[in-house]
Design an enzyme around this catalytic site. Structure first.
Site, PDB file in Angstrom:
ATOM      1  N   TYR A  33       3.613   2.899  12.769  1.00 26.56           N
ATOM      2  CA  TYR A  33       3.419   2.901  11.324  1.00 26.56           C
ATOM      3  C   TYR A  33       2.021   2.443  10.969  1.00 26.56           C
ATOM      4  O   TYR A  33       1.259   1.963  11.822  1.00 26.56           O
ATOM      5  CB  TYR A  33       4.475   2.019  10.647  1.00 26.56           C
ATOM      6  CG  TYR A  33       4.260   0.522  10.783  1.00 26.56           C
ATOM      7  CD1 TYR A  33       4.434  -0.120  12.004  1.00 26.56           C
ATOM      8  CD2 TYR A  33       3.863  -0.245   9.679  1.00 26.56           C
ATOM      9  CE1 TYR A  33       4.237  -1.497  12.121  1.00 26.56           C
ATOM     10  CE2 TYR A  33       3.670  -1.621   9.791  1.00 26.56           C
ATOM     11  CZ  TYR A  33       3.854  -2.238  11.007  1.00 26.56           C
ATOM     12  OH  TYR A  33       3.661  -3.587  11.122  1.00 26.56           O
ATOM     13  N   LYS A 148       0.830  -0.101  17.151  1.00 31.29           N
ATOM     14  CA  LYS A 148       1.492  -0.565  15.925  1.00 31.29           C
ATOM     15  C   LYS A 148       2.883   0.048  15.806  1.00 31.29           C
ATOM     16  O   LYS A 148       3.117   0.957  15.010  1.00 31.29           O
ATOM     17  CB  LYS A 148       0.616  -0.229  14.708  1.00 31.29           C
ATOM     18  CG  LYS A 148       0.961  -1.047  13.473  1.00 31.29           C
ATOM     19  CD  LYS A 148      -0.141  -0.906  12.444  1.00 31.29           C
ATOM     20  CE  LYS A 148       0.241  -1.412  11.076  1.00 31.29           C
ATOM     21  NZ  LYS A 148       0.623  -2.815  11.031  1.00 31.29           N
ATOM     22  N   GLU A 180      -1.593 -14.201  17.188  1.00 32.22           N
ATOM     23  CA  GLU A 180      -1.857 -13.770  15.806  1.00 32.22           C
ATOM     24  C   GLU A 180      -0.703 -14.201  14.925  1.00 32.22           C
ATOM     25  O   GLU A 180       0.256 -14.811  15.395  1.00 32.22           O
ATOM     26  CB  GLU A 180      -2.045 -12.246  15.758  1.00 32.22           C
ATOM     27  CG  GLU A 180      -0.857 -11.477  16.305  1.00 32.22           C
ATOM     28  CD  GLU A 180      -1.093  -9.976  16.459  1.00 32.22           C
ATOM     29  OE1 GLU A 180      -1.923  -9.409  15.736  1.00 32.22           O
ATOM     30  OE2 GLU A 180      -0.415  -9.376  17.311  1.00 32.22           O
ATOM     31  N   LEU A 204      -2.748  -6.969  17.638  1.00 27.80           N
ATOM     32  CA  LEU A 204      -3.080  -5.726  16.947  1.00 27.80           C
ATOM     33  C   LEU A 204      -4.548  -5.787  16.529  1.00 27.80           C
ATOM     34  O   LEU A 204      -5.010  -6.813  16.022  1.00 27.80           O
ATOM     35  CB  LEU A 204      -2.197  -5.550  15.710  1.00 27.80           C
ATOM     36  CG  LEU A 204      -2.408  -4.203  15.011  1.00 27.80           C
ATOM     37  CD1 LEU A 204      -1.784  -3.068  15.831  1.00 27.80           C
ATOM     38  CD2 LEU A 204      -1.826  -4.201  13.615  1.00 27.80           C
TER      39      LEU A 204
HETATM   40  N1  PMP Z   1      -1.401  -8.249  13.447  1.00 25.70           N
HETATM   41  C1  PMP Z   1      -0.145  -7.838  13.216  1.00 25.70           C
HETATM   42  C2  PMP Z   1       0.943  -8.216  14.168  1.00 25.70           C
HETATM   43  C3  PMP Z   1       0.140  -7.059  12.074  1.00 25.70           C
HETATM   44  O1  PMP Z   1       1.398  -6.633  11.845  1.00 25.70           O
HETATM   45  C4  PMP Z   1      -0.908  -6.749  11.170  1.00 25.70           C
HETATM   46  C5  PMP Z   1      -0.663  -5.968   9.914  1.00 25.70           C
HETATM   47  N2  PMP Z   1       0.069  -4.831  10.102  1.00 25.70           N
HETATM   48  C6  PMP Z   1      -2.207  -7.217  11.452  1.00 25.70           C
HETATM   49  C7  PMP Z   1      -2.406  -7.964  12.609  1.00 25.70           C
HETATM   50  C8  PMP Z   1      -3.363  -6.913  10.559  1.00 25.70           C
HETATM   51  O2  PMP Z   1      -3.762  -5.569  10.681  1.00 25.70           O
HETATM   52  P1  PMP Z   1      -4.455  -4.802   9.472  1.00 25.70           P
HETATM   53  O3  PMP Z   1      -5.642  -5.606   9.090  1.00 25.70           O
HETATM   54  O4  PMP Z   1      -4.822  -3.486  10.045  1.00 25.70           O
HETATM   55  O5  PMP Z   1      -3.430  -4.726   8.391  1.00 25.70           O
END
Ligand code: PMP
Length: 284
Positions: A33, A148, A180, A204
């Site tokens: 996603y 993701k 994270e 991620l």
């Molecule tokens: N880490 C994780 C585990 C996440 O789910 C997300 C957001 N989807 C992020 C980091 C941040 O990613 P982004 O800045 O692309 O939203």
């Protein structure tokens, strides 16, 4: 009010949207996603999200349902049909519909589902003003967090663990180091230097992370990309998170210990306003 959503080539009212019970997203969490935020009716960093989607699909040998141009036009159509000024566009691609079998089906076409969520006040959330409280929990996710996927049960459990302790979110720990947040990247600031974990399979690769680190570098803020511990975070001057929907949000408490002076830090606050300003300029 009913939204218009997108399912496999069709724009339909949300009540009419249907997915097969045999969809592998439903049966195996065999799907990926993206979430793209919308400010002033425009998409923030669409290209970054489209590229990461492509990468997630490639890593899982999943077919691409549409090309980037089509993806952009569906995003725009949904934003326009649902009059989204501030909010987000959610997209999910699954491997598609097939009789239940662990092995990937030989001929299934990917499912593409997209919908909007209106979030008035997204750019000026109370949490951005007050900061959030986080707790630390073990990171019990699989080892390919760079993809993701929709396997979000553990992050959901993490949010519930945080809520149970009167906190807003959880930072996950692996081998003694913070990976994270449950749905965001994690940072600390010490002696004016930003410290955040380097990208790899363990986290991620946040689209917001990349932009924020670029803006920080442009402001001549030092950046160290390396793992840090909760103990180090507790001693930090500031802490913050980034994600597509929280932008840059200060963290003011970790495991019940106040960070810095307990107020949103100046680095996080400055980066948030630069991020919002620059992203709006580049929004499409
Ligand atoms: N880490 C994780 C585990 C996440 O789910 C997300 C957001 N989807 C992020 C980091 C941040 O990613 P982004 O800045 O692309 O939203």
């Amino acid at each position: 009010m009913s939204r218009t959503v997108y399912v496999n080539g069709h724009y339909i009212p949300e009540e009419e949207a249907k997915i097969s019970i045999f969809d592998r997203g439903f049966l195996f969490a065999d799907g990926v996603y993206e979430v793209t935020s919308v400010l002033n009716g425009k998409l923030i960093d669409f290209e970054g999200h489209a590229k990461r989607l492509e990468r997630s699909l490639n890593e899982l040998d999943m077919d691409h349902p549409v090309n980037t141009e089509e993806l952009l036009s569906i995003h725009r159509e949904l934003v326009s049909r649902n009059n989204i000024e501030e909010g987000l566009v959610y997209l999910q691609v699954t491997r598609g519909v097939a009789d239940r079998d662990f092995a990937y089906p030989k001929s299934a076409s990917p499912t593409l589902v997209m919908f909007t969520q209106a979030k008035p006040g997204l750019s000026n959330s109370p949490q951005a003003q007050t900061g959030i409280k986080v707790i630390s929990i073990p990171d019990m996710r699989w080892d390919r967090r760079d993809i993701k996927t929709v396997q979000l049960l553990y992050p959901s459990m993490g949010k519930m663990m945080a809520k149970a302790k009167g906190a807003d979110d959880a930072w996950m720990i692996e081998d003694g180091f913070v990976t994270e947040g449950t749905s965001n990247n994690a940072y600390i600031v010490k002696n004016s230097k930003i410290i955040t974990r380097q990208v790899g399979h363990e986290i991620l690769n946040g689209i917001t992370r990349r932009a924020v680190l670029r803006f920080a570098a442009e402001q001549n803020i030092d950046i160290e990309e390396r793992p840090f511990t909760i103990e180090e975070a507790l001693e930090a001057d500031e802490a913050f998170i980034t994600s597509a929907t929280t932008f840059v949000t200060p963290v003011i408490e970790i495991d019940g210990t106040v960070i810095g002076n307990g107020q949103p830090g100046s680095t996080a606050t400055a980066l948030r306003s630069i991020y919002l300003e620059e992203s709006l300029k580049a929004a499409i």
